[in-house]
Motif scaffolding. Structure first.
Motif, PDB file in Angstrom:
ATOM      1  N   ASP A  20       0.831  -1.198   0.000  1.00 52.78           N
ATOM      2  CA  ASP A  20       0.000   0.000   0.000  1.00 52.78           C
ATOM      3  C   ASP A  20       0.867   1.249   0.000  1.00 52.78           C
ATOM      4  O   ASP A  20       2.096   1.187   0.022  1.00 52.78           O
ATOM      5  CB  ASP A  20      -0.988  -0.014   1.172  1.00 52.78           C
ATOM      6  CG  ASP A  20      -0.308   0.109   2.526  1.00 52.78           C
ATOM      7  OD1 ASP A  20       0.916   0.382   2.572  1.00 52.78           O
ATOM      8  OD2 ASP A  20      -0.986  -0.072   3.549  1.00 52.78           O
ATOM      9  N   ARG A 200     -10.034  -4.378   3.661  1.00 56.46           N
ATOM     10  CA  ARG A 200     -10.688  -3.680   4.777  1.00 56.46           C
ATOM     11  C   ARG A 200      -9.732  -3.531   5.957  1.00 56.46           C
ATOM     12  O   ARG A 200      -9.683  -2.484   6.610  1.00 56.46           O
ATOM     13  CB  ARG A 200     -11.942  -4.445   5.207  1.00 56.46           C
ATOM     14  CG  ARG A 200     -13.102  -4.322   4.236  1.00 56.46           C
ATOM     15  CD  ARG A 200     -14.398  -4.779   4.876  1.00 56.46           C
ATOM     16  NE  ARG A 200     -14.337  -6.194   5.251  1.00 56.46           N
ATOM     17  CZ  ARG A 200     -14.727  -7.194   4.465  1.00 56.46           C
ATOM     18  NH1 ARG A 200     -15.197  -6.928   3.252  1.00 56.46           N
ATOM     19  NH2 ARG A 200     -14.658  -8.434   4.882  1.00 56.46           N
ATOM     20  N   GLU A 201      -8.953  -4.578   6.233  1.00 56.21           N
ATOM     21  CA  GLU A 201      -8.021  -4.534   7.361  1.00 56.21           C
ATOM     22  C   GLU A 201      -6.988  -3.431   7.186  1.00 56.21           C
ATOM     23  O   GLU A 201      -6.627  -2.743   8.152  1.00 56.21           O
ATOM     24  CB  GLU A 201      -7.317  -5.880   7.505  1.00 56.21           C
ATOM     25  CG  GLU A 201      -6.299  -5.934   8.638  1.00 56.21           C
ATOM     26  CD  GLU A 201      -5.602  -7.273   8.729  1.00 56.21           C
ATOM     27  OE1 GLU A 201      -4.610  -7.378   9.469  1.00 56.21           O
ATOM     28  OE2 GLU A 201      -6.051  -8.225   8.041  1.00 56.21           O
ATOM     29  N   PHE A 202      -6.536  -3.217   5.957  1.00 58.19           N
ATOM     30  CA  PHE A 202      -5.529  -2.198   5.700  1.00 58.19           C
ATOM     31  C   PHE A 202      -6.151  -0.872   5.249  1.00 58.19           C
ATOM     32  O   PHE A 202      -5.429   0.043   4.869  1.00 58.19           O
ATOM     33  CB  PHE A 202      -4.545  -2.694   4.633  1.00 58.19           C
ATOM     34  CG  PHE A 202      -3.559  -3.702   5.149  1.00 58.19           C
ATOM     35  CD1 PHE A 202      -2.308  -3.306   5.600  1.00 58.19           C
ATOM     36  CD2 PHE A 202      -3.881  -5.048   5.211  1.00 58.19           C
ATOM     37  CE1 PHE A 202      -1.394  -4.232   6.075  1.00 58.19           C
ATOM     38  CE2 PHE A 202      -2.968  -5.980   5.688  1.00 58.19           C
ATOM     39  CZ  PHE A 202      -1.723  -5.574   6.125  1.00 58.19           C
ATOM     40  N   ASN A 203      -7.469  -0.797   5.301  1.00 54.50           N
ATOM     41  CA  ASN A 203      -8.195   0.426   4.956  1.00 54.50           C
ATOM     42  C   ASN A 203      -7.852   0.903   3.546  1.00 54.50           C
ATOM     43  O   ASN A 203      -7.636   2.100   3.305  1.00 54.50           O
ATOM     44  CB  ASN A 203      -7.888   1.531   5.972  1.00 54.50           C
ATOM     45  CG  ASN A 203      -8.892   2.673   5.895  1.00 54.50           C
ATOM     46  OD1 ASN A 203     -10.057   2.476   5.516  1.00 54.50           O
ATOM     47  ND2 ASN A 203      -8.442   3.878   6.225  1.00 54.50           N
ATOM     48  N   VAL A 204      -7.767  -0.054   2.621  1.00 53.55           N
ATOM     49  CA  VAL A 204      -7.489   0.271   1.230  1.00 53.55           C
ATOM     50  C   VAL A 204      -8.817   0.508   0.521  1.00 53.55           C
ATOM     51  O   VAL A 204      -9.647  -0.400   0.412  1.00 53.55           O
ATOM     52  CB  VAL A 204      -6.703  -0.868   0.545  1.00 53.55           C
ATOM     53  CG1 VAL A 204      -6.495  -0.547  -0.924  1.00 53.55           C
ATOM     54  CG2 VAL A 204      -5.374  -1.080   1.244  1.00 53.55           C
ATOM     55  N   LYS A 205      -9.032   1.752   0.053  1.00 56.52           N
ATOM     56  CA  LYS A 205     -10.298   2.097  -0.578  1.00 56.52           C
ATOM     57  C   LYS A 205     -10.371   1.627  -2.021  1.00 56.52           C
ATOM     58  O   LYS A 205     -11.421   1.227  -2.515  1.00 56.52           O
ATOM     59  CB  LYS A 205     -10.489   3.614  -0.533  1.00 56.52           C
ATOM     60  CG  LYS A 205     -10.414   4.217   0.875  1.00 56.52           C
ATOM     61  CD  LYS A 205     -11.531   3.708   1.766  1.00 56.52           C
ATOM     62  CE  LYS A 205     -11.482   4.394   3.132  1.00 56.52           C
ATOM     63  NZ  LYS A 205     -12.534   3.888   4.052  1.00 56.52           N
TER      64      LYS A 205
END
Length: 271
Positions: A20, A200-205
């Motif tokens: 990311d 979702r865990e890494f808040n990747v949109k």
């Protein structure tokens, strides 16, 4: 004592990292070969691990224990003890010899038929005893003979699977599928559900916010994997994104989703 073979052939295994914008490894995509290598680590004897990583690199006291075996005078080692069996223990045979050769100088046991002996007067049904010591006397009270008649223990042939591919595949896991490897070396089968959970865990949109980097794992990285896995829960970052690391990157297969440019993972994160 069973003979041993030594792993010396060099090979590399392809691994795709998904990173990311914060420089975190979201996961890695791997095939059967790399997963077989990881699972094979569980078969390594402690003495082999210490020898591969060197005594000085070991965490805790096991390095001192290894050094003690090296330095203890022969006069205090039982003559029936093979010092090399402690310093250079051999890995289990068969499966472990069929995985990618990413660890140097690892010795594997070569299975040999087990020789057994029975009573040389074994004409009676009561003389059904077997031993691996040809000097042993038959325990049958009606018999006076020694157990010197040699027999050989034969393993039954492995039954072929209903699937022809199962019968020919070696190692630990099935091929022709992709596996997901997390930074803490959690291994799962890649699926849409698991991928969405990681995002979702890494808040990747957006998926295009991830950078793909293809690395090739050889013996140097294999030993580093072994070392870091004993010390860290961020193995992929520590091995491939640490500033001190220089990793072989496949330029043709490496993509940057941010601007479409290709970059080399060499000694650090994307610049």
């Amino acid at each position: 004592m069973a003979a041993a073979t030594t792993t010396t052939t060099t090979s590399t295994v392809r691994l795709k990292l998904l990173i990311d914008r914060k420089g975190r490894v979201v996961c890695a995509e791997a095939g059967k070969d790399f997963v077989d290598f990881l699972f094979n680590i569980l078969l390594l004897p402690i003495g082999t691990v210490i020898r591969l990583l060197t005594k000085e690199a070991m965490v805790g006291c096991l390095g001192n224990l290894y050094r003690s075996v090296e330095n203890l005078a022969d006069a205090y080692i039982l003559p029936t003890t093979d010092r090399e069996s402690l310093l250079k223990p051999k890995c289990p045979p068969n499966i472990s010899t069929n995985v990618p050769l990413l660890l140097p100088n690892v010795q594997h046991q070569t299975p040999t038929p087990q020789v057994l002996y029975r009573c040389r007067y074994g004409f009676s049904a009561d003389c059904s005893y077997h031993t691996n010591d040809p000097t042993m006397k038959c325990p049958n009270p009606e018999c006076t003979g020694f157990m010197t008649s040699r027999t050989t223990l034969v393993k039954p042939a492995e039954k072929a699977s209903a699937s022809s591919s199962d019968a020919t595949e070696c190692g630990f896991v099935r091929g022709a599928v992709t596996y997901t490897i997390m930074d803490d070396l959690t291994v799962t089968l890649m699926s849409t559900t698991s991928t969405l959970a990681m995002l979702r865990e890494f808040n990747v949109k957006q998926v295009d916010a991830l950078e793909e980097k293809v690395v090739h794992v050889g013996m140097d990285e294999g030993v580093e994997f072994l070392k870091v896995s004993l010390q860290s829960k961020t193995v992929l970052i520590d091995v491939f994104l640490s500033p001190k690391q220089t990793v072989k990157l496949d330029d043709e297969e490496s993509e940057s989703s941010d601007d479409g440019s290709k970059s080399r993972l060499s000694g650090g994160r994307k610049k």
